[in-house]
Design a protein around this motif. Structure first.
Motif, PDB file in Angstrom:
ATOM      1  N   UNK A  34      40.314  56.470  63.433  1.00  0.00           N
ATOM      2  CA  UNK A  34      41.705  55.234  64.188  1.00  0.00           C
ATOM      3  C   UNK A  34      42.470  56.248  63.640  1.00  0.00           C
ATOM      4  N   UNK A  35      42.716  56.535  62.965  1.00  0.00           N
ATOM      5  CA  UNK A  35      44.376  57.113  62.524  1.00  0.00           C
ATOM      6  C   UNK A  35      45.046  58.363  63.052  1.00  0.00           C
ATOM      7  N   UNK A  36      43.340  58.579  63.391  1.00  0.00           N
ATOM      8  CA  UNK A  36      44.190  60.877  63.385  1.00  0.00           C
ATOM      9  C   UNK A  36      43.518  61.336  65.163  1.00  0.00           C
ATOM     10  N   UNK A  37      43.291  59.685  65.500  1.00  0.00           N
ATOM     11  CA  UNK A  37      42.969  59.701  67.122  1.00  0.00           C
ATOM     12  C   UNK A  37      41.498  60.162  67.752  1.00  0.00           C
ATOM     13  N   UNK A  38      41.016  59.927  67.009  1.00  0.00           N
ATOM     14  CA  UNK A  38      39.401  60.150  67.652  1.00  0.00           C
ATOM     15  C   UNK A  38      38.417  59.126  67.758  1.00  0.00           C
ATOM     16  N   UNK A  39      37.600  59.070  68.472  1.00  0.00           N
ATOM     17  CA  UNK A  39      36.646  57.610  68.809  1.00  0.00           C
ATOM     18  C   UNK A  39      35.484  57.234  67.767  1.00  0.00           C
ATOM     19  N   UNK A  40      35.413  59.077  67.725  1.00  0.00           N
ATOM     20  CA  UNK A  40      33.725  58.720  66.872  1.00  0.00           C
ATOM     21  C   UNK A  40      33.784  60.238  65.697  1.00  0.00           C
ATOM     22  N   UNK A  41      33.170  59.637  65.168  1.00  0.00           N
ATOM     23  CA  UNK A  41      32.786  61.635  64.585  1.00  0.00           C
ATOM     24  C   UNK A  41      32.353  62.135  65.732  1.00  0.00           C
ATOM     25  N   UNK A  42      31.416  62.114  66.395  1.00  0.00           N
ATOM     26  CA  UNK A  42      30.794  63.814  67.911  1.00  0.00           C
ATOM     27  C   UNK A  42      32.462  63.826  68.383  1.00  0.00           C
ATOM     28  N   UNK A  43      33.306  62.818  68.280  1.00  0.00           N
ATOM     29  CA  UNK A  43      34.353  62.759  69.155  1.00  0.00           C
ATOM     30  C   UNK A  43      35.395  64.044  68.098  1.00  0.00           C
ATOM     31  N   UNK A  44      35.551  63.850  66.748  1.00  0.00           N
ATOM     32  CA  UNK A  44      36.375  64.997  66.029  1.00  0.00           C
ATOM     33  C   UNK A  44      35.509  66.105  65.865  1.00  0.00           C
ATOM     34  N   UNK A  45      33.986  66.157  66.218  1.00  0.00           N
ATOM     35  CA  UNK A  45      33.515  67.245  65.884  1.00  0.00           C
ATOM     36  C   UNK A  45      33.753  68.646  66.805  1.00  0.00           C
ATOM     37  N   UNK A  46      33.811  67.700  68.325  1.00  0.00           N
ATOM     38  CA  UNK A  46      33.226  68.400  69.483  1.00  0.00           C
ATOM     39  C   UNK A  46      35.419  68.562  69.460  1.00  0.00           C
ATOM     40  N   UNK A  47      36.593  68.270  68.933  1.00  0.00           N
ATOM     41  CA  UNK A  47      37.160  68.477  69.395  1.00  0.00           C
ATOM     42  C   UNK A  47      37.936  69.824  67.617  1.00  0.00           C
ATOM     43  N   UNK A 790      36.071  65.135  58.791  1.00  0.00           N
ATOM     44  CA  UNK A 790      37.389  64.081  58.837  1.00  0.00           C
ATOM     45  C   UNK A 790      38.130  63.458  57.653  1.00  0.00           C
ATOM     46  N   UNK A 791      37.722  63.564  55.862  1.00  0.00           N
ATOM     47  CA  UNK A 791      39.046  63.500  55.269  1.00  0.00           C
ATOM     48  C   UNK A 791      40.416  64.469  55.465  1.00  0.00           C
ATOM     49  N   UNK A 792      39.150  65.588  55.812  1.00  0.00           N
ATOM     50  CA  UNK A 792      40.467  66.348  55.368  1.00  0.00           C
ATOM     51  C   UNK A 792      41.699  66.526  56.854  1.00  0.00           C
ATOM     52  N   UNK A 793      41.164  65.805  57.898  1.00  0.00           N
ATOM     53  CA  UNK A 793      41.813  65.580  58.810  1.00  0.00           C
ATOM     54  C   UNK A 793      42.436  64.221  58.962  1.00  0.00           C
ATOM     55  N   UNK A 794      42.182  63.781  58.019  1.00  0.00           N
ATOM     56  CA  UNK A 794      42.918  62.043  57.756  1.00  0.00           C
ATOM     57  C   UNK A 794      43.598  62.676  56.725  1.00  0.00           C
ATOM     58  N   UNK A 795      43.554  63.245  55.664  1.00  0.00           N
ATOM     59  CA  UNK A 795      45.150  63.834  55.067  1.00  0.00           C
ATOM     60  C   UNK A 795      45.776  64.538  55.642  1.00  0.00           C
ATOM     61  N   UNK A 796      45.452  65.286  56.187  1.00  0.00           N
ATOM     62  CA  UNK A 796      46.658  66.587  56.898  1.00  0.00           C
ATOM     63  C   UNK A 796      47.355  65.916  57.929  1.00  0.00           C
ATOM     64  N   UNK A 797      46.758  64.938  58.518  1.00  0.00           N
ATOM     65  CA  UNK A 797      47.606  63.369  59.757  1.00  0.00           C
ATOM     66  C   UNK A 797      48.542  62.927  58.810  1.00  0.00           C
ATOM     67  N   UNK A 798      48.338  61.970  57.363  1.00  0.00           N
ATOM     68  CA  UNK A 798      49.051  61.049  56.962  1.00  0.00           C
ATOM     69  C   UNK A 798      50.149  61.992  56.392  1.00  0.00           C
ATOM     70  N   UNK A 799      49.724  63.062  55.673  1.00  0.00           N
ATOM     71  CA  UNK A 799      50.616  63.593  55.245  1.00  0.00           C
ATOM     72  C   UNK A 799      51.718  65.068  56.237  1.00  0.00           C
ATOM     73  N   UNK A 800      51.599  64.947  57.481  1.00  0.00           N
ATOM     74  CA  UNK A 800      52.075  66.297  58.548  1.00  0.00           C
ATOM     75  C   UNK A 800      53.864  65.519  58.632  1.00  0.00           C
ATOM     76  N   UNK A 801      54.078  64.362  58.531  1.00  0.00           N
ATOM     77  CA  UNK A 801      55.096  63.702  58.543  1.00  0.00           C
ATOM     78  C   UNK A 801      55.978  64.049  57.894  1.00  0.00           C
ATOM     79  N   UNK A 802      55.484  64.596  56.251  1.00  0.00           N
ATOM     80  CA  UNK A 802      56.474  64.717  55.346  1.00  0.00           C
ATOM     81  C   UNK A 802      55.776  65.813  54.703  1.00  0.00           C
ATOM     82  N   UNK A 811      43.255  71.519  69.122  1.00  0.00           N
ATOM     83  CA  UNK A 811      43.335  70.174  69.635  1.00  0.00           C
ATOM     84  C   UNK A 811      44.313  69.654  67.889  1.00  0.00           C
ATOM     85  N   UNK A 812      44.838  70.749  67.313  1.00  0.00           N
ATOM     86  CA  UNK A 812      45.398  70.095  66.476  1.00  0.00           C
ATOM     87  C   UNK A 812      45.006  70.207  65.019  1.00  0.00           C
TER      88      UNK A 812
END
Length: 965
Positions: A34-47, A790-802, A811-812
């Motif tokens: 939810x935090x990174x804007x993906x609906x599922x693991x499969x959705x994240x991998x396809x992106x 997933x974990x890497x994208x979660x960390x990247x998303x959480x830090x990118x504002x800082x 898809x970034x």
């Protein structure tokens, strides 16, 4: 993109281990999605993953087993190994692992899950243990400079040859002499290395070394057949002709023998295995390497040195940092990356526990048994090849095959590769019963020999099996550390005191980009210390190693399926050795086609430093390919350079996902371009943790890869080693996989030399990867990859504002790691990436990879094994640090009076009566509330690297020097 993934809940129902290995639970994973804007693991991998490299069907490694099932099944396999009493020798000996070391080091995650000590302030414990290892090496070899360990005796000898070529003043010579009484596996590794360097090898009796125009020579002391000979005149004669002499020595024998340094050697090397490390069917074992001080800039591997911290206290660090491969690249002294730190630590603790007197007792007992055995055999009419020896006898026999057959039937292994003779090597586990059994074997059951009577005769007449001129008279291990921890209570406390100084995975996340510090599960580690795996000699007859062969074959099949290759070699015993073996296969392939002129290797500018260093080891010319602004390989530049070198193109070395942490869209096209010009594609396996179950190097189009089993497949890093780097290859390269001169490897090339001393490398740690794959199963392995992403994208998303995330793909999204750019902050505040790395220590974290592959950045890889709580703790620490940087930017804190500049903070800082800083002690030590729950105290302040390099000390400082502080 979907590949019929099971959900975590479904996998939990099938197999609890998947839930143990993967950090986030189902709800945590959904929260991160939810935090990174993906609906599922499969959705994240396809992106994230390019569709054209997605595997069309799942990998096939079976359904995951429970821990109980997997251990039981592997125990049944291990029981097929037959553990005979080993008298083979040849550099491998049975040994007693002191239980206090077995339980508290080898089986202790505080030691085996630590990383290479690039952050020395939180690694003083293992640095001290390695420094002790260097001191053991210095004392026993009689040479003043020692390294922190190498991979095995064979590769250490090859490194000695390379050093000799670098420093010899006989610049015109291109020949290296190898005495014919050097261990055959060592000769094999040296000859393979020499072939690629273009050196000639000349072999003959040691006494003839100076008759040839050589840049160096390798001698064995004692010889492979056991002879103890004075080689000082040979050494002097070679040196008189400007050659460098390396002596491969037996460490235990040096307790009683005059040291190689005293004999005049320039280099001494060998294996520390018999200092309390199991044979393990070949490894892992720490090699030792010592040389003269004036060759320190040419020394292969790492050196631990004594420096000082900002409070002026002694502190340890890896010295001469500019020797590291990622800096020197193709100009590096070697491609060595993984050492054997965990095993070097065990060997050093063995020396600490026994001390000089204990080691003398062990060595003298071994030698006494050899004297008794020799006396009894000669008394009964048998003849020995040598009258001098330490622990190894070569017994002339007219019926060798009968002797060997009888030995096997009695549960004994003798050395079998000698003409008209058998070899018998004794060790610290040898008993009176063993000596009597050997008498019965060679003389007959009614031999009538009395050990006590033979011992009495030797006492009365004196032993001459070690020539008087070669008896050691110099002291060993005089430093305090080897003379004060001989009770188990004191030894236990010493080991614990060092462990407490080190931050390992049992304390917190180690988010090192490209190093994949993931869970090393207990169930995976348990089989390593089973005697069925630990006590087997690597040159035991194959029918005694049925269990090992079955386990290796099944693991190989799984890895072949995972990688999309056709064949695999387990021999390379580090990732860097895997690179070397893979490039070697490529060059041999070209030569077999009459294209030996192909000598150019294309390497992207972002590549890990071992890539160009490995290319240099097979005499390839490195041509660097540019990367574009997004960190991807510049296809136009690749195509132009491939066309420019034309028929001289040997290969390209690429990493996938890229070293920048991105799934490049053009991976297949890169392979096609290289193939178009007749080259081969080497895909570095460092980032395989982002491929397993989703794509594969073979499917993408590469020809060969190494696999870091100490990364993707859960073998622990051990403080800087052990590692394993098996290589997978397409079918056309299979005939060029490394073989072995002592034990033929069926899956290898018939005429291919060895790259490691043992046929299957560090075989005793292969059960770790076997258990991991066995318990995870096909679906679990894919899920591990997905959660790493997933974990890497979660960390990247959480830090990118800082912080600025430097490179992103589709898809970034990032792959399994991300790079944050600190250069703008350095410009605005003066705070460096080093400051941030050290400040993270105060928050209880090991820093991410610093300034690689881009200077002024941090590369973060959280792995799939970290739960959301730990990820959030790290994210909060990084955000808090960013807020601290803002105070420096605004001028609220002075550039040199802030917690970043002064990090890490020690108890000595906090307890200092003269605290006069503009921030509080609490902010220094407890910057966020979470730190109160589990505070880790760095044991020293920031270390002065420049001082350490300018004042190189790589031996143990005196106790007085600590007291003076």
């Amino acid at each position: 993109m979907s590949n019929s993934s099971f959900s975590l809940t479904q996998l939990e129902q099938k197999n609890a281990f998947v839930r143990r290995h993967i950090g986030p639970g189902e709800q945590e994973m959904q929260s991160m999605l939810d935090a990174i804007g993906a609906t599922s693991i499969d959705d994240l991998i396809s992106q994230t993953v390019p569709a054209d490299i997605a595997l069309p069907k799942p990998i096939e490694t079976g359904e995951g087993a429970t821990e109980v099932q997997a251990l039981a099944e592997l125990k049944a396999v291990a029981s097929k190994n037959k553990i005979n009493r080993s008298f083979i020798g040849m550099g491998y000996y049975d040994t007693h692992v002191p239980n206090v070391i077995l339980r508290n080091v080898l089986e202790n995650p505080g030691w085996y899950t630590a990383y290479t000590p690039y952050q020395p302030e939180i690694a003083q414990g293992r640095l001290e243990a390695i420094l002790n290892f260097q001191q053991v090496t210095i004392d026993l070899t009689g040479l003043p400079l020692a390294s922190a360990s190498l991979l095995d005796e064979g590769t250490a000898a090859a490194e000695a040859m390379a050093l000799a070529k670098r420093v010899s003043k006989n610049k015109k010579a291109n020949l290296f002499f190898v005495a014919d009484d050097v261990h055959p596996q060592t000769r094999d590794v040296v000859e393979t290395r020499a072939e690629m360097f273009g050196f000639g090898i000349v072999t003959g009796p040691a006494a003839t070394a100076a008759e040839h125009d050589v840049f160096g020579a390798l001698l064995q002391y004692p010889s492979t057949t056991g002879e103890v000979a004075d080689i000082s005149e040979v050494i002097a004669a070679v040196q008189a002709k400007k050659g460098i002499v390396a002596v491969a020595a037996d460490l235990m024998s040096l307790v009683m023998l005059k040291s190689p340094g005293e004999l005049g050697a320039d280099v001494a090397l060998g294996s520390a295995q018999r200092f309390g490390v199991p044979m393990g069917y070949g490894g892992p074992h720490a090699a030792f390497f010592a040389t003269r001080d004036n060759y320190k800039r040419s020394l292969p591997g790492r050196i631990i040195g004594v420096s000082k911290d900002t409070r002026g206290r002694q502190a340890l660090r890896m010295a001469l940092q500019t020797r590291e491969q990622h800096i020197r690249r193709e100009k590096a002294n070697s491609n060595i990356c993984t050492a054997q730190v965990l095993l070097a630590n065990m060997a050093s603790f063995y020396a600490v526990y026994h001390g000089p007197e204990g080691l003398k007792t062990i060595a003298q007992r071994i030698h006494r048994f050899a004297d008794i055995l020799a006396a009894g055999l000669t008394q009964k009419g048998l003849t020995l090849k040598h009258s001098t020896f330490f622990d190894t006898l070569t017994v002339n026999v007219s019926n060798k095959d009968e002797v060997l057959a009888k030995a096997y039937s009695l549960g004994m292994n003798l050395r079998a590769d000698l003409e008209g003779a058998v070899g018998i090597a004794l060790d610290e586990t040898t008993t009176r019963d063993d000596i009597n059994a050997l008498f019965s074997l060679l003389v007959g059951d009614d031999h009538g020999l009395s050990i006590d009577a033979l011992d009495g005769d030797i006492t009365a007449n004196g032993s001459t099996s070690i020539p008087e001129a070669l008896v050691r008279t110099s002291d060993i291990l005089t430093h305090e550390v080897f003379n004060q921890y001989h009770s188990e209570t004191e030894m236990l406390r010493y080991i614990k005191s060092l462990e407490n100084k080190d931050l390992a995975l049992n304390h917190s996340m180690i988010s090192l980009g490209s190093c994949t510090m993931k869970l090393n599960a207990t169930a995976e580690m348990i089989p390593v210390t089973w005697p069925e795996f630990g006590q087997l000699h690597p040159f035991a007859p194959l029918d005694q190693a049925t269990g090992y062969q079955e386990m290796i074959a099944e693991l190989s099949d799984w890895l072949i399926n995972i990688t999309g290759y056709d064949a695999l070699s387990m021999q390379p015993n580090s990732g860097a050795q895997g690179e070397y073996a893979g490039l070697l296969a490529i060059q041999r392939y070209h030569e077999s086609r009459g294209e030996g002129h192909r000598n150019v290797c294309l390497i992207p500018s972002s590549a890990h430093g071992t890539n160009p260093a490995s290319a240099q080891m097979v005499s390839l010319n490195v041509v660097v390919v540019k990367c574009d602004d997004n960190g991807n390989v510049d296809l136009d530049d690749l195509r132009a350079k491939a066309e420019e070198v034309g028929e001289n193109l040997s290969c390209a070395m690429i990493t996938y996902p890229s070293t920048h942490g991105v799934y490049e869209e053009t991976a297949r096209e890169i392979c096609d371009i290289v193939h178009q010009y007749g080259g081969q594609v080497y895909m570095d396996g460092a980032n395989m943790n982002a491929q397993v179950g989703i794509t594969s190097p073979g499917f993408i189009g590469s020809d060969v890869s190494h696999l870091n089993l100490h990364k993707t497949f859960c073998i622990p890093h051990g403080g800087g080693g052990p590692g394993m780097g098996p290589i997978g290859v397409k079918s056309h390269l299979a005939p060029f996989l490394p073989n072995h001169t002592v034990i033929n490897v069926e899956t290898a090339g018939d005429d291919c030399g060895a790259v490691a001393a043992a046929p299957w490398g560090s075989a005793s740690i292969l059960p770790i990867s076997y258990m991991y794959i066995k318990m995870m199963g096909s679906a679990g392995l894919r899920l591990a990859t997905e959660v790493a992403i997933l974990n890497a994208n979660y960390v990247a998303k959480a830090l990118e504002g800082h912080y600025e995330v430097l490179y992103k793909g589709n898809n970034d999204r990032v792959a399994h790691e991300c790079i944050i750019d600190l250069r703008p902050l350095k410009e605005s505040s003066g705070v460096t990436e080093m400051d941030i790395a050290k400040r993270l220590n105060d928050y209880g974290f090991h820093a991410p990879t610093m300034s690689f592959p881009v200077a002024g950045t941090l590369m973060i890889e959280p792995t799939e094994s970290e739960a959301k709580y730990e990820l959030d703790r790290f994210i909060n620490a990084m955000i808090s640090i960013r807020e601290e940087i803002a105070k420096v930017e605004s001028g609220e804190w002075h550039a040199t009076d802030n917690p970043l500049y002064n990090a890490p903070h020690t108890l000595a800082d906090i307890c200092d009566n003269d605290w006069n800083r503009s921030y509080t002690r609490e902010l220094a030590a407890y910057p966020v509330p979470e730190v109160h729950r589990n505070k880790f105290w760095p044991s020293v302040n920031r270390i002065d690297d420049v001082y350490g390099d300018r004042n190189l000390i790589c031996s143990c400082p005196s106790i007085e020097s600590y007291l003076e502080e």
